[in-house]
Design a protein around this motif. Sequence first.
Motif, PDB file in Angstrom:
ATOM      1  N   LYS A   1      16.580 -28.407  -7.123  1.00  0.00           N
ATOM      2  CA  LYS A   1      16.910 -27.740  -5.870  1.00  0.00           C
ATOM      3  C   LYS A   1      15.755 -27.932  -4.883  1.00  0.00           C
ATOM      4  CE  LYS A   1      20.588 -26.082  -7.875  1.00  0.00           C
ATOM      5  NZ  LYS A   1      21.895 -26.717  -7.618  1.00  0.00           N
ATOM      6  N   GLU A   2      15.875 -28.917  -3.985  1.00  0.00           N
ATOM      7  CA  GLU A   2      14.865 -29.129  -2.951  1.00  0.00           C
ATOM      8  C   GLU A   2      15.511 -28.923  -1.591  1.00  0.00           C
ATOM      9  OE1 GLU A   2      13.746 -33.299  -1.848  1.00  0.00           O
ATOM     10  OE2 GLU A   2      14.525 -33.774  -3.850  1.00  0.00           O
ATOM     11  N   TYR A   3      14.867 -28.096  -0.765  1.00  0.00           N
ATOM     12  CA  TYR A   3      15.455 -27.730   0.526  1.00  0.00           C
ATOM     13  C   TYR A   3      14.386 -27.759   1.619  1.00  0.00           C
ATOM     14  CZ  TYR A   3      19.127 -25.855  -2.558  1.00  0.00           C
ATOM     15  OH  TYR A   3      20.106 -25.699  -3.501  1.00  0.00           O
ATOM     16  N   TYR A   4      13.761 -28.910   1.808  1.00  0.00           N
ATOM     17  CA  TYR A   4      12.642 -28.975   2.749  1.00  0.00           C
ATOM     18  C   TYR A   4      13.046 -28.747   4.197  1.00  0.00           C
ATOM     19  CZ  TYR A   4      10.192 -31.010  -1.232  1.00  0.00           C
ATOM     20  OH  TYR A   4       9.638 -31.222  -2.477  1.00  0.00           O
ATOM     21  N   TYR A   5      14.286 -29.056   4.542  1.00  0.00           N
ATOM     22  CA  TYR A   5      14.662 -29.051   5.954  1.00  0.00           C
ATOM     23  C   TYR A   5      15.612 -27.919   6.331  1.00  0.00           C
ATOM     24  CZ  TYR A   5      12.472 -33.601   5.602  1.00  0.00           C
ATOM     25  OH  TYR A   5      11.570 -34.617   5.359  1.00  0.00           O
ATOM     26  N   THR A   6      15.854 -26.990   5.429  1.00  0.00           N
ATOM     27  CA  THR A   6      16.693 -25.855   5.797  1.00  0.00           C
ATOM     28  C   THR A   6      15.884 -24.876   6.649  1.00  0.00           C
ATOM     29  OG1 THR A   6      16.107 -24.734   3.727  1.00  0.00           O
ATOM     30  CG2 THR A   6      18.147 -26.004   3.751  1.00  0.00           C
ATOM     31  N   THR A   7      16.556 -24.196   7.544  1.00  0.00           N
ATOM     32  CA  THR A   7      15.894 -23.245   8.440  1.00  0.00           C
ATOM     33  C   THR A   7      16.209 -21.793   8.092  1.00  0.00           C
ATOM     34  OG1 THR A   7      17.739 -23.442  10.004  1.00  0.00           O
ATOM     35  CG2 THR A   7      15.850 -24.893  10.347  1.00  0.00           C
ATOM     36  N   THR A   8      17.139 -21.577   7.199  1.00  0.00           N
ATOM     37  CA  THR A   8      17.464 -20.227   6.731  1.00  0.00           C
ATOM     38  C   THR A   8      17.784 -20.301   5.240  1.00  0.00           C
ATOM     39  OG1 THR A   8      19.828 -20.493   7.208  1.00  0.00           O
ATOM     40  CG2 THR A   8      18.446 -19.533   8.951  1.00  0.00           C
TER      41      THR A   8
ATOM     42  N   VAL B   1      20.771 -26.943 -26.467  1.00  0.00           N
ATOM     43  CA  VAL B   1      20.533 -27.922 -25.415  1.00  0.00           C
ATOM     44  C   VAL B   1      19.515 -27.306 -24.462  1.00  0.00           C
ATOM     45  CG1 VAL B   1      21.505 -29.249 -23.501  1.00  0.00           C
ATOM     46  CG2 VAL B   1      22.869 -28.873 -25.590  1.00  0.00           C
ATOM     47  N   LEU B   2      18.388 -27.967 -24.280  1.00  0.00           N
ATOM     48  CA  LEU B   2      17.352 -27.452 -23.394  1.00  0.00           C
ATOM     49  C   LEU B   2      17.837 -27.483 -21.941  1.00  0.00           C
ATOM     50  CD1 LEU B   2      14.365 -29.272 -25.091  1.00  0.00           C
ATOM     51  CD2 LEU B   2      14.783 -26.802 -25.125  1.00  0.00           C
ATOM     52  N   HIS B   3      17.459 -26.461 -21.191  1.00  0.00           N
ATOM     53  CA  HIS B   3      18.028 -26.267 -19.852  1.00  0.00           C
ATOM     54  C   HIS B   3      16.907 -25.900 -18.886  1.00  0.00           C
ATOM     55  CE1 HIS B   3      20.658 -23.618 -17.050  1.00  0.00           C
ATOM     56  NE2 HIS B   3      20.737 -24.876 -16.673  1.00  0.00           N
ATOM     57  N   TYR B   4      16.795 -26.668 -17.800  1.00  0.00           N
ATOM     58  CA  TYR B   4      15.687 -26.499 -16.868  1.00  0.00           C
ATOM     59  C   TYR B   4      16.181 -26.375 -15.429  1.00  0.00           C
ATOM     60  CZ  TYR B   4      13.131 -28.220 -20.900  1.00  0.00           C
ATOM     61  OH  TYR B   4      12.625 -28.371 -22.161  1.00  0.00           O
ATOM     62  N   LEU B   5      15.419 -25.620 -14.656  1.00  0.00           N
ATOM     63  CA  LEU B   5      15.612 -25.541 -13.207  1.00  0.00           C
ATOM     64  C   LEU B   5      14.318 -25.985 -12.557  1.00  0.00           C
ATOM     65  CD1 LEU B   5      17.078 -24.697 -10.599  1.00  0.00           C
ATOM     66  CD2 LEU B   5      16.265 -22.356 -11.018  1.00  0.00           C
ATOM     67  N   MET B   6      14.407 -26.962 -11.635  1.00  0.00           N
ATOM     68  CA  MET B   6      13.244 -27.439 -10.894  1.00  0.00           C
ATOM     69  C   MET B   6      13.537 -27.262  -9.408  1.00  0.00           C
ATOM     70  SD  MET B   6      12.610 -30.929 -13.093  1.00  0.00           S
ATOM     71  CE  MET B   6      13.262 -31.021 -14.784  1.00  0.00           C
ATOM     72  N   LEU B   7      12.642 -26.601  -8.692  1.00  0.00           N
ATOM     73  CA  LEU B   7      12.934 -26.295  -7.296  1.00  0.00           C
ATOM     74  C   LEU B   7      11.696 -26.434  -6.428  1.00  0.00           C
ATOM     75  CD1 LEU B   7      11.794 -23.200  -6.503  1.00  0.00           C
ATOM     76  CD2 LEU B   7      13.595 -22.562  -8.090  1.00  0.00           C
ATOM     77  N   ASP B   8      11.931 -26.676  -5.139  1.00  0.00           N
ATOM     78  CA  ASP B   8      10.822 -26.797  -4.212  1.00  0.00           C
ATOM     79  C   ASP B   8      11.272 -26.557  -2.775  1.00  0.00           C
ATOM     80  OD1 ASP B   8       8.138 -27.112  -3.688  1.00  0.00           O
ATOM     81  OD2 ASP B   8       8.270 -29.273  -3.396  1.00  0.00           O
ATOM     82  N   ALA B   9      10.307 -26.283  -1.943  1.00  0.00           N
ATOM     83  CA  ALA B   9      10.383 -26.053  -0.491  1.00  0.00           C
ATOM     84  C   ALA B   9       9.795 -24.671  -0.206  1.00  0.00           C
ATOM     85  CB  ALA B   9      11.788 -26.162   0.072  1.00  0.00           C
ATOM     86  N   HIS B  10       8.565 -24.664   0.267  1.00  0.00           N
ATOM     87  CA  HIS B  10       7.836 -23.408   0.473  1.00  0.00           C
ATOM     88  C   HIS B  10       8.548 -22.506   1.472  1.00  0.00           C
ATOM     89  CE1 HIS B  10       4.708 -20.621   1.822  1.00  0.00           C
ATOM     90  NE2 HIS B  10       4.082 -20.880   0.683  1.00  0.00           N
ATOM     91  N   TYR B  11       8.978 -23.065   2.592  1.00  0.00           N
ATOM     92  CA  TYR B  11       9.601 -22.223   3.612  1.00  0.00           C
ATOM     93  C   TYR B  11      10.893 -21.588   3.090  1.00  0.00           C
ATOM     94  CZ  TYR B  11      11.872 -20.653   7.857  1.00  0.00           C
ATOM     95  OH  TYR B  11      12.502 -19.869   8.794  1.00  0.00           O
ATOM     96  N   THR B  12      11.735 -22.404   2.455  1.00  0.00           N
ATOM     97  CA  THR B  12      13.033 -21.899   1.998  1.00  0.00           C
ATOM     98  C   THR B  12      12.873 -20.832   0.931  1.00  0.00           C
ATOM     99  OG1 THR B  12      14.019 -24.050   2.455  1.00  0.00           O
ATOM    100  CG2 THR B  12      15.251 -22.565   1.010  1.00  0.00           C
ATOM    101  N   TRP B  13      12.070 -21.135  -0.084  1.00  0.00           N
ATOM    102  CA  TRP B  13      12.000 -20.222  -1.224  1.00  0.00           C
ATOM    103  C   TRP B  13      11.033 -19.068  -1.006  1.00  0.00           C
ATOM    104  CZ3 TRP B  13      15.728 -20.385  -4.639  1.00  0.00           C
ATOM    105  CH2 TRP B  13      16.413 -21.588  -4.855  1.00  0.00           C
ATOM    106  N   TRP B  14       9.892 -19.330  -0.360  1.00  0.00           N
ATOM    107  CA  TRP B  14       8.900 -18.261  -0.215  1.00  0.00           C
ATOM    108  C   TRP B  14       9.094 -17.473   1.076  1.00  0.00           C
ATOM    109  CZ3 TRP B  14       6.148 -15.982  -3.738  1.00  0.00           C
ATOM    110  CH2 TRP B  14       5.172 -15.060  -3.337  1.00  0.00           C
ATOM    111  N   ASP B  15       9.169 -18.167   2.199  1.00  0.00           N
ATOM    112  CA  ASP B  15       9.286 -17.456   3.465  1.00  0.00           C
ATOM    113  C   ASP B  15      10.635 -16.762   3.615  1.00  0.00           C
ATOM    114  OD1 ASP B  15       6.838 -18.545   3.875  1.00  0.00           O
ATOM    115  OD2 ASP B  15       7.392 -19.835   5.544  1.00  0.00           O
TER     116      ASP B  15
END
Length: 285
Positions: free
Chosen positions: A185-192, A222-236
């Motif tokens: 889940k990468e969302y670098y360009y989302t604004t909300t 079955v091993l199951h992983y979530l990998m996510l990024d985008a500081h503004y989307t997830w943190w802000d």
Amino acid sequence: MKADPKFAALPKSFWAVVRSVSQEVGYTVRGEDQVKVPTIGKVRQSFESLGLNPDHIGTEKSPTELANTLIAYYEHRAKILNKFVEPRLMDAKRAKAEFDSLKKKLKPSCPIPLNKQKGKKKAPAYFTGIVNMLIEAHSNRFSCDYDPRELTTVTRDGIPLRTLARRVDGAFPSAVNPVAIWEVKEYYYTTTFGSRVADGVYETMLDGMELEELREHEKVKVLHYLMLDAHYTWWDCGKSYLCRIIDMLHMGYTDEVLFGYEVVERLPELVESWVSLASKSKKRP
């Protein structure tokens, strides 16, 4: 990031309390860029507001075991999010720098998809590219399905045992009888923090519930992983969802969550463990 063993084996009723109280007291400190740790008094107050029995919480001077466990968990959740997760979440500029560095070093042949942006923002999907390159570099020539276009299926004796309800973002070594599956889940360009981002969290939970059922009833892991990024989307914008993801991790619906730069730190070791499991599986009659 793995779940803390102190909280990983708690019953689902505990997580019902975690969610109800979190909803009532809130997830963040107003005016501060931090995740909140409620006091026992606030937890008791939330029970009263929700029409629940506050005797299950006790008082500040005489808290119950449930109250003490709740506060310990809220402290743990806040600490790992405030101190560990937030610094590792990247923006597009930092992700691009990491992507370019790895691409130059590894000279990958794995797929590197483009993002879904238009115009000047159209570029490689940096985080997905980082994930794919690291998996390829440490897979010891094992195959990997970087973009499964089929449902994940576990078979036994030549017939499907379970088929998951939705497609995942990656499977090792394949979508049929995988050792590991993951969502990116990468969302670098989302604004909300929109519904599409929120849906991504619940999709991962759905997969986790199906895998839990498979593990409990058929003894297949079955091993199951979530990998996510985008500081503004997830943190802000989405700290409350980061809290829910940490809850989901401790509920056992995902084996690990890798936040931003953590994929660089952790993924090579994980892939080597997948190779070991896949090698053992190949040797079975």
